[in-house]
Design a protein around this motif. Structure first.
Motif, PDB file in Angstrom:
ATOM      1  N   TYR A  75       0.801  -1.230   0.000  1.00 57.69           N
ATOM      2  CA  TYR A  75       0.000   0.000   0.000  1.00 57.69           C
ATOM      3  C   TYR A  75       0.839   1.288   0.000  1.00 57.69           C
ATOM      4  O   TYR A  75       0.378   2.326  -0.482  1.00 57.69           O
ATOM      5  N   PHE A  78       1.031   3.028  -3.146  1.00 60.70           N
ATOM      6  CA  PHE A  78      -0.253   3.619  -3.537  1.00 60.70           C
ATOM      7  C   PHE A  78      -0.477   4.970  -2.837  1.00 60.70           C
ATOM      8  O   PHE A  78      -1.162   5.845  -3.369  1.00 60.70           O
ATOM      9  N   ILE A  82      -1.903   8.468  -4.463  1.00 62.13           N
ATOM     10  CA  ILE A  82      -2.977   9.304  -3.917  1.00 62.13           C
ATOM     11  C   ILE A  82      -2.484  10.745  -3.746  1.00 62.13           C
ATOM     12  O   ILE A  82      -3.142  11.701  -4.144  1.00 62.13           O
TER      13      ILE A  82
ATOM     14  N   TYR B  27     -12.281  19.022  -1.073  1.00 57.64           N
ATOM     15  CA  TYR B  27     -11.256  18.004  -1.350  1.00 57.64           C
ATOM     16  C   TYR B  27     -10.157  18.018  -0.293  1.00 57.64           C
ATOM     17  O   TYR B  27      -9.696  16.969   0.164  1.00 57.64           O
ATOM     18  N   CYS B  28      -9.765  19.240   0.075  1.00 52.71           N
ATOM     19  CA  CYS B  28      -8.692  19.399   1.058  1.00 52.71           C
ATOM     20  C   CYS B  28      -9.084  18.711   2.379  1.00 52.71           C
ATOM     21  O   CYS B  28      -8.267  18.018   3.002  1.00 52.71           O
ATOM     22  N   TYR B  31      -8.899  14.909   1.945  1.00 52.92           N
ATOM     23  CA  TYR B  31      -7.501  14.440   1.914  1.00 52.92           C
ATOM     24  C   TYR B  31      -6.904  14.493   3.322  1.00 52.92           C
ATOM     25  O   TYR B  31      -6.242  13.534   3.765  1.00 52.92           O
ATOM     26  N   PHE B  34      -8.226  11.668   5.398  1.00 52.40           N
ATOM     27  CA  PHE B  34      -7.595  10.404   5.015  1.00 52.40           C
ATOM     28  C   PHE B  34      -6.204  10.271   5.646  1.00 52.40           C
ATOM     29  O   PHE B  34      -5.861   9.238   6.237  1.00 52.40           O
ATOM     30  N   VAL B  35      -5.411  11.339   5.519  1.00 50.98           N
ATOM     31  CA  VAL B  35      -4.043  11.308   6.041  1.00 50.98           C
ATOM     32  C   VAL B  35      -4.064  11.171   7.568  1.00 50.98           C
ATOM     33  O   VAL B  35      -3.293  10.401   8.160  1.00 50.98           O
ATOM     34  N   ALA B  38      -4.984   7.633   8.538  1.00 47.99           N
ATOM     35  CA  ALA B  38      -3.840   6.742   8.312  1.00 47.99           C
ATOM     36  C   ALA B  38      -2.798   6.917   9.417  1.00 47.99           C
ATOM     37  O   ALA B  38      -2.231   5.937   9.915  1.00 47.99           O
ATOM     38  N   ALA B  39      -2.565   8.164   9.826  1.00 47.34           N
ATOM     39  CA  ALA B  39      -1.483   8.442  10.781  1.00 47.34           C
ATOM     40  C   ALA B  39      -1.878   8.125  12.222  1.00 47.34           C
ATOM     41  O   ALA B  39      -1.063   7.626  12.993  1.00 47.34           O
ATOM     42  N   PHE B  40      -3.131   8.426  12.597  1.00 49.59           N
ATOM     43  CA  PHE B  40      -3.475   8.392  14.024  1.00 49.59           C
ATOM     44  C   PHE B  40      -4.531   7.348  14.418  1.00 49.59           C
ATOM     45  O   PHE B  40      -4.681   7.066  15.594  1.00 49.59           O
ATOM     46  N   LEU B  52      -8.039   2.759   8.568  1.00 47.10           N
ATOM     47  CA  LEU B  52      -7.883   2.073   7.285  1.00 47.10           C
ATOM     48  C   LEU B  52      -7.844   0.554   7.465  1.00 47.10           C
ATOM     49  O   LEU B  52      -7.977  -0.193   6.496  1.00 47.10           O
ATOM     50  N   GLY B  63      -8.506   1.055   3.026  1.00 38.86           N
ATOM     51  CA  GLY B  63      -7.448   1.887   2.441  1.00 38.86           C
ATOM     52  C   GLY B  63      -7.601   2.012   0.932  1.00 38.86           C
ATOM     53  O   GLY B  63      -7.381   3.081   0.352  1.00 38.86           O
ATOM     54  N   GLY B  67      -8.569   5.356  -1.087  1.00 36.04           N
ATOM     55  CA  GLY B  67      -7.632   5.798  -2.123  1.00 36.04           C
ATOM     56  C   GLY B  67      -8.314   5.987  -3.467  1.00 36.04           C
ATOM     57  O   GLY B  67      -8.149   7.017  -4.131  1.00 36.04           O
TER      58      GLY B  67
END
Lengths: 593, 94
Positions: A75, A78, A82, B27-28, B31, B34-35, B38-40, B52, B63, B67
């Protein structure tokens, strides 16, 4: 790995590359004015420009680097797809139309449109040159990686071939030719990668003839007598994957277990492919070193579902770590990818090759469509390569071409040729951006040289040759680096140096030229300095061990954008406030008086 | 005639002026979410706990869904913007 050359493959490769070069030079062979040479007279159609955007942007990092990273780590590759695609939203909604309205040939034109400052032009030109060089290196590394298996030539030969070909394109025909190279390459890349994806789905997944044991460590080392592979000298009959192939019918990268106990799935749809991978177990190979100093590759079985989560690669491992510095490293890279695209000089100059702001907007939409389709395909190519039994564990950049070779030498040659033209297209755009920065910004505007139209074009061509030579040298020096990792640095520097200046110029009326110069200088120097003293650089460039690099690094994490982008904004605001005419009249302000 | 065309064009431009920042914000935010997830929210102590790593949607891991959503979403917003932000001048420039 066995990199035998095939006459068929070489012939197809040569025909492809020469055909693209010939067509582009013919299409761009009209006599050139400066406007024609640097921005194709601003008359490229929006659709062609949009596909050329994709051709310009989908570099070796996107094709070879991302596919390789997905093939090795799942991943995490990927995540780059993104982030790279998300960056186009900044370009479309924030940058595209205003930049088109403000500029003429270069980024410096747009930034300097309100100020007519030589200092600003100088900083903008230096920024363009530095970022272009940072971006050039991974492209050249990618070119070197390609010729090794296809033509049996050493890495440096591929670097020289690309450098020579691109310098030829740029030095003869300029932006018109570059646009056509990028258009053709963008189209071919998406079409042939879609074909490869179709073949991967048709093949589905299958198990090796026999299971690979956890103790089947493969190794190689170099000594005075040459390269020793698994205890015997390297030869055509004794390659790194020879033992594996003899015992199991596959090389590196294979499925260890499929859901429901089947041995092969047969053709799969796009959703079923992901679902099946997620429920399978995959044999990956962990790199290490044994007591004798040989490089070892140890089989490690991993759940597919785990490989479809972030954090498997060294670059993104911080996601799985609870330390805040590791989290910040991840956030910083994702920020750089988001903000970097709209700050890349070779992307920005493509807004000057169309005639107006509406065409700039429409071509960005076309670009997003083509690039988005490609990035979705890369996931399938990467996972297909990971389970193809054809990986080279010493070189992640070769994963996509080696995947193509599992479908035959013809497709291997075509995909390699497409990848080679991919490098050509991006390097052409980068060298054009650098040539414009030197010939137009530095010589004419900063050093006030009186150059005729023809002399500007000639200067641009000479600069193109010089940049090509520099890129060749760097491409040879950085041979072993993953190209996507290198491009991540270019995005950090671009976002830090250019984005604060561009955004504030467009949306804050009190922005001054001193503010822009200070912000660009701080962003450029700050991000470069951060990268040079980071743990990643100490390990991967200076050769320290991971532990030594971590202890010697002068910054807490390796990706600078999360610090240097806000620093650029802050610098611009503070300097602009102190240098704007509204504030420099302290007599009228009782508070300051 | 020209005056009317100008006022329509200005109205279209004004539409683009608010639409761009609005779509950018949408969009911001997606995004950034999503980040951040993924991080926390995906791992604790190196072990998948949610985010994710949550249960897959129709067999496809979160995920991948997120994506693909961000990639396809970018194109959808871009087309929306290109359609709604068009001005009469755009047509004349074809």
């Amino acid at each position: 790995m066995n990199y035998e050359t095939s006459i068929l493959a070489v012939s197809i490769f040569a025909a492809f590359v020469l055909g693209v070069l010939g067509l582009s030079v013919w299409l761009g062979s009209r006599p050139q004015s400066a406007g024609g040479y640097f921005v194709a007279h601003g008359q490229v159609g929006w659709f062609v420009n949009g596909v050329a955007f994709a051709g310009d942007y989908l570099s070796a990092a996107s094709f070879l680097g991302i596919c390789g990273m997905i093939a090795f780590f799942g991943y995490d590759g990927f995540l780059y797809s993104i982030g790279y695609l998300a960056g186009w939203i900044v370009a479309l909604f924030v940058i595209a139309e205003p930049v088109k309205r403000l500029g003429k040939y270069t980024l410096a034109d747009a930034l300097n449109s309100k100020f007519n400052s030589r200092g600003l032009k100088l900083v903008a030109a230096i920024s363009t040159l530095v970022i272009s060089l940072f971006y050039l290196v991974p492209q050249m590394v990618g070119a070197g990686a390609l010729v090794k298996p296809l033509l049996g030539l050493p890495h440096w030969a591929g670097v020289v071939m690309v450098g020579g070909a691109v310098t030829g394109i740029v030095a003869t025909a300029g932006m018109v030719s570059t646009t056509w190279v990028q258009f053709i390459k963008g189209t071919m890349l998406v079409v042939f990668c879609a074909l490869l994806m179709f073949l991967i789905l048709e093949r589905g997944f299958s198990l090796p003839n026999t299971p690979i044991g956890q103790d089947e460590v493969q190794s190689y080392r170099k000594d005075a007598s040459g390269v020793i592979v698994n205890g015997s000298p390297l030869s055509a009959e004794n390659q790194l994957d020879t033992k594996l192939r003899a015992a199991h019918g596959v090389g590196f990268g294979s499925i260890a277990q499929l859901p429901d106990g089947v041995r092969a799935t047969g053709p799969l749809g796009p959703i079923a492919f992901i679902e099946t991978f997620s429920k399978s177990t995959v044999t990956t190979w962990k790199k290490g070193t044994d007591a004798a100093g040989a490089t070892t590759f140890t089989p490690v079985e991993r759940k597919g579902a785990d490989l479809l989560l972030p954090g498997s690669s060294p670059t993104f491992k911080g996601v799985r770590d609870d330390r805040i510095a590791s989290k910040l490293d991840f956030l910083s890279l994702m920020l750089a990818l988001f903000l970097g695209t709209a700050s890349l000089p070779h992307i920005l100059i493509r807004y000057y090759t169309v005639k107006d702001a509406a065409a700039a907007r429409k071509s960005t939409v076309v670009g997003i469509g083509v690039i988005g389709v490609f990035y979705i395909i890369t996931l399938y190519l990467g996972l297909g390569a990971m389970t193809s039994g054809a990986l080279d564990p010493t070189d992640s950049n070769m994963s996509a071409p080696l995947l193509a070779r599992t479908f035959g030498n013809t497709l291997f040659a075509v995909i390699s040729a497409v990848a080679f033209t991919t490098v050509l297209g991006t390097v052409s755009g980068l060298i054009m951006a650098g040539a414009g920065a030197v010939a137009h910004d530095l010589l004419c505007d900063v050093f006030k040289m009186e150059l005729s139209d023809r002399e500007q074009v000639r200067a641009g061509k000479l600069v193109a040759v010089a940049l090509g030579l520099i890129a060749i040298v760097f491409g040879v020096l950085f041979e072993k680096m993953n190209v996507t990792f290198l491009v991540g640095w270019a995005f950090n520097v671009a976002a830090s140096a250019n984005l604060p200046a561009l955004v504030m110029l467009l949306f804050w009326k009190r922005t001054t030229k001193q503010g822009i110069i200070a912000a660009m200088s701080i962003g450029l120097v700050g991000s470069l300095a951060w990268i040079l003293v980071s743990a990643d650089t100490l390990e991967k460039i200076y050769g320290f061990s991971a532990a030594d690099a971590a202890s010697r690094a002068l910054v807490p994490f390796s990706q600078p954008a999360i610090v240097t982008v806000p620093l650029g904004f802050l610098t611009l605001i503070v300097v602009s406030i102190f240098t704007s005419t509204g504030i420099t009249k302290p007599q009228t302000s009782p508070g300051i008086a | 005639m020209s005056g009317r065309s100008e006022s329509v064009s200005t109205a279209g431009r004004r539409g683009a002026d608010w639409l761009g920042p609005l779509l950018f914000t949408v969009y911001c935010t997606s995004y950034a979410a999503f980040v951040a997830v993924a991080a926390f929210a995906t791992f604790a102590g190196g072990v998948p706990v949610g985010g994710l790593a949550s249960e897959a949607v129709a067999g496809v891991p979160w995920g991948i869904v997120a994506g693909f959503g961000l990639i396809i979403g970018a194109f959808v917003l871009a087309v929306l913007y290109a359609t709604l932000a068009r001005t009469p001048q755009d047509g004349a420039q074809k």
